[in-house]
Motif scaffolding. Structure first.
Motif, PDB file in Angstrom:
ATOM      1  N   UNK A  61       0.879  -1.168   0.000  1.00 18.56           N
ATOM      2  CA  UNK A  61       0.000   0.000   0.000  1.00 18.56           C
ATOM      3  C   UNK A  61       0.922   1.225   0.000  1.00 18.56           C
ATOM      4  N   UNK A  62       0.707   2.091  -0.957  1.00 19.79           N
ATOM      5  CA  UNK A  62       1.635   3.221  -1.124  1.00 19.79           C
ATOM      6  C   UNK A  62       0.860   4.542  -1.170  1.00 19.79           C
ATOM      7  N   UNK A  63       0.134   4.812  -0.078  1.00 20.36           N
ATOM      8  CA  UNK A  63      -0.658   6.048  -0.045  1.00 20.36           C
ATOM      9  C   UNK A  63       0.255   7.242  -0.228  1.00 20.36           C
ATOM     10  N   UNK A  64      -0.157   8.154  -1.010  1.00 16.61           N
ATOM     11  CA  UNK A  64       0.576   9.406  -1.266  1.00 16.61           C
ATOM     12  C   UNK A  64       1.972   9.168  -1.839  1.00 16.61           C
ATOM     13  N   UNK A  65       2.215   7.983  -2.350  1.00 12.87           N
ATOM     14  CA  UNK A  65       3.515   7.706  -2.953  1.00 12.87           C
ATOM     15  C   UNK A  65       4.666   7.719  -1.956  1.00 12.87           C
ATOM     16  N   UNK A  67       5.900   5.274  -0.045  1.00 10.79           N
ATOM     17  CA  UNK A  67       6.808   4.127  -0.140  1.00 10.79           C
ATOM     18  C   UNK A  67       7.726   4.280  -1.357  1.00 10.79           C
ATOM     19  N   UNK A  68       7.149   4.688  -2.504  1.00 10.90           N
ATOM     20  CA  UNK A  68       8.015   4.863  -3.686  1.00 10.90           C
ATOM     21  C   UNK A  68       9.097   5.896  -3.397  1.00 10.90           C
ATOM     22  N   UNK A  69       8.715   6.942  -2.642  1.00  7.39           N
ATOM     23  CA  UNK A  69       9.700   7.993  -2.351  1.00  7.39           C
ATOM     24  C   UNK A  69      10.799   7.445  -1.443  1.00  7.39           C
ATOM     25  N   UNK A  70      10.403   6.683  -0.412  1.00  4.12           N
ATOM     26  CA  UNK A  70      11.401   6.129   0.515  1.00  4.12           C
ATOM     27  C   UNK A  70      12.347   5.194  -0.233  1.00  4.12           C
ATOM     28  N   UNK A  71      11.731   4.354  -1.099  1.00  2.77           N
ATOM     29  CA  UNK A  71      12.553   3.333  -1.763  1.00  2.77           C
ATOM     30  C   UNK A  71      13.250   3.877  -3.003  1.00  2.77           C
ATOM     31  N   UNK A  72      12.893   5.070  -3.397  1.00  2.00           N
ATOM     32  CA  UNK A  72      13.554   5.698  -4.547  1.00  2.00           C
ATOM     33  C   UNK A  72      13.120   5.098  -5.877  1.00  2.00           C
ATOM     34  N   UNK A  80       8.544  -8.759  -8.997  1.00  2.00           N
ATOM     35  CA  UNK A  80       7.914  -9.301  -7.794  1.00  2.00           C
ATOM     36  C   UNK A  80       7.291  -8.248  -6.900  1.00  2.00           C
ATOM     37  N   UNK A  81       7.424  -6.970  -7.261  1.00  2.00           N
ATOM     38  CA  UNK A  81       6.887  -5.906  -6.405  1.00  2.00           C
ATOM     39  C   UNK A  81       5.820  -5.103  -7.134  1.00  2.00           C
ATOM     40  N   UNK A  82       4.740  -4.831  -6.449  1.00  3.55           N
ATOM     41  CA  UNK A  82       3.708  -3.921  -6.974  1.00  3.55           C
ATOM     42  C   UNK A  82       3.394  -2.894  -5.908  1.00  3.55           C
ATOM     43  N   UNK A  83       3.157  -1.670  -6.327  1.00  6.24           N
ATOM     44  CA  UNK A  83       2.761  -0.630  -5.371  1.00  6.24           C
ATOM     45  C   UNK A  83       1.361  -0.162  -5.727  1.00  6.24           C
ATOM     46  N   UNK A  84       0.522  -0.015  -4.729  1.00  6.70           N
ATOM     47  CA  UNK A  84      -0.839   0.461  -4.984  1.00  6.70           C
ATOM     48  C   UNK A  84      -1.016   1.822  -4.322  1.00  6.70           C
ATOM     49  N   UNK A  85      -1.125   2.839  -5.156  1.00  7.78           N
ATOM     50  CA  UNK A  85      -1.246   4.207  -4.642  1.00  7.78           C
ATOM     51  C   UNK A  85      -2.561   4.446  -3.908  1.00  7.78           C
ATOM     52  N   UNK A  86      -3.577   3.669  -4.308  1.00  9.74           N
ATOM     53  CA  UNK A  86      -4.883   3.842  -3.641  1.00  9.74           C
ATOM     54  C   UNK A  86      -5.275   2.517  -2.999  1.00  9.74           C
ATOM     55  N   UNK A  87      -4.809   2.282  -1.756  1.00  8.04           N
ATOM     56  CA  UNK A  87      -5.043   0.982  -1.113  1.00  8.04           C
ATOM     57  C   UNK A  87      -6.510   0.578  -1.091  1.00  8.04           C
ATOM     58  N   UNK A 177      13.375   4.655   5.675  1.00  4.17           N
ATOM     59  CA  UNK A 177      12.970   6.038   5.954  1.00  4.17           C
ATOM     60  C   UNK A 177      14.115   6.772   6.649  1.00  4.17           C
ATOM     61  N   UNK A 178      14.710   6.101   7.632  1.00  4.20           N
ATOM     62  CA  UNK A 178      15.802   6.728   8.378  1.00  4.20           C
ATOM     63  C   UNK A 178      17.023   6.953   7.502  1.00  4.20           C
TER      64      UNK A 178
END
Ligand code: GTP
Length: 351
Positions: A61-65, A67-72, A80-87, A177-178
């Protein structure tokens, strides 16, 4: 009759034991993942390999993007990875909020959730990943065998595995994140000095509020210059990483371990009095010095550490600076005393 059912029970128990061991091996890999890349590899590669499955997917679940921002990640995601912007849409496609593990055919389990399968599986398992009442992601496992995951099968092991996976995912995302915020040390993955200095203020204030003791360890690799000079700087870096990992293995989740300087480390032990802190320090010292560090070319590098321990006990009047200064002074005494040992000072005492 009795014998038969006993034999069956025994066989079931043995089979369960094997499955449990496999899950535990993957859990260890996930717990030990130092970054998201390793975590994803654990799910995508190790899980199918160990459980004899064809495919595994991680959906986050990638609300507001965030996770994509953290992971670059911008456009291209690793396999093997999918991100859903609208969980909420995940739930819509699944037909209902997945509160528990679901097993069955892809249609039954996944509803309209589309995955880019290399080959449509005969049966699938869907593991929801929950943290603090929030659905943070899903793992979907696919098997060619239509009987492999059936709705009436017991799911205890998978439920437990899902809970551990969710915890590890949460940790690994926090860590990323850190990293992004510049609060961890890239070589060892421990916190850096900036973060430690911030946390020691907070932890000391908390200890004061609760009237609880707090201890601090200062730890320094012995004769590290010699290690660098003998084996080279790259080997020195491997030794520092190993030291950090061995130390981390002896700490609780609430302890704060940081690389404070080059070959110097600091650890905060909340709710820990001097006697207990000395025990922890000794465990760390023994663990680090227990076996030489083995370099990739097979060379074995003996390693020991000296540790200074300080504690803020009953009066809790110390400032963070005083707690640190006493641990540092105790460390100096440990070096003076011949290294590979522990020295300690209690609140109010001179180091
Ligand atoms: N490989 C590597 N070496 C480092 C790093 N940071 C600091 N060092 C080295 O660590 C060594 C520290 O040496 P000293 O402070 O003289 O202490 P020591 O040799 O460990 O001796 P004692 O502390 O007295 O036991 C120096 O040679 C630094 O160059 C690092 O990130 N990687």
């Amino acid at each position: 009759m009795m014998d038969l059912s006993y034999a069956q029970m025994l066989e079931n128990a043995q089979r369960n034991e094997v499955v449990l061991r496999r899950f535990q091996a993957i859990e260890l890999a996930l717990i030990g993942a130092s970054g998201f890349g390793q975590f994803l590899a654990g799910i995508r590669d190790q899980l199918p390999a160990r459980m004899a499955l064809e495919q595994a997917w991680l959906l986050l679940a990638d609300s507001h993007g965030e996770v994509s921002a953290i992971l670059g990640y911008d456009e291209v995601l690793p396999d093997g990875l999918l991100l859903e912007r609208e969980p909420a849409r995940l739930v819509e496609r699944l037909g209902e909020l997945p509160t528990r593990v679901r097993l069955g055919s892809p249609g039954e389990v996944l509803g309209e959730l589309a995955l880019d399968w290399a080959e449509l599986p005969g049966s699938v398992a869907l593991m929801p990943l929950w943290r603090d009442s929030t659905l943070i992601g899903l793992v979907v496992l696919g098997s060619r065998d239509p009987e492999r995951f059936a709705p009436d099968q017991a799911t205890d092991f998978i439920e437990r595995f899902a809970a551990v996976t969710a915890l590890c995912l949460d940790n690994v995302l926090n860590r990323e994140r850190l990293k992004q915020l510049g609060l961890t040390d890239p070589l060892t993955g421990l916190y850096n000095r900036r973060y430690f200095d911030q946390r020691i203020d907070e932890e000391l204030a908390r200890a004061r509020r609760h009237g609880a003791p707090i201890s601090c360890l200062f730890l320094d690799a012995d004769h590290f210059k010699r290690i660098n000079d003998t084996h080279g700087h790259v080997a020195g870096d491997i030794v520092l990483r190993t030291l950090a990992n061995r130390m981390r293995g002896q700490l609780r989740g609430c302890d704060v371990a940081a690389r404070y300087g080059g070959e110097e480390f600091a650890v905060l032990l909340p709710q820990t009095a001097l006697g207990q802190a000395r025990l922890v320090a000794d465990r760390i010292r023994t663990q680090i010095g227990g076996e030489p560090v083995v370099l990739p070319d097979g060379r074995r590098v003996p390693l020991t550490v000296s540790i200074g321990v300080s504690t803020c006990g009953n009066q809790l009047a110390d400032s963070p600076m005083q707690l640190l200064a006493r641990a540092d002074a105790a460390l100096y005494r440990a070096k003076e005393a011949g290294r590979n040992c522990i020295m300690s000072v209690e609140s109010g005492a001179q180091a």
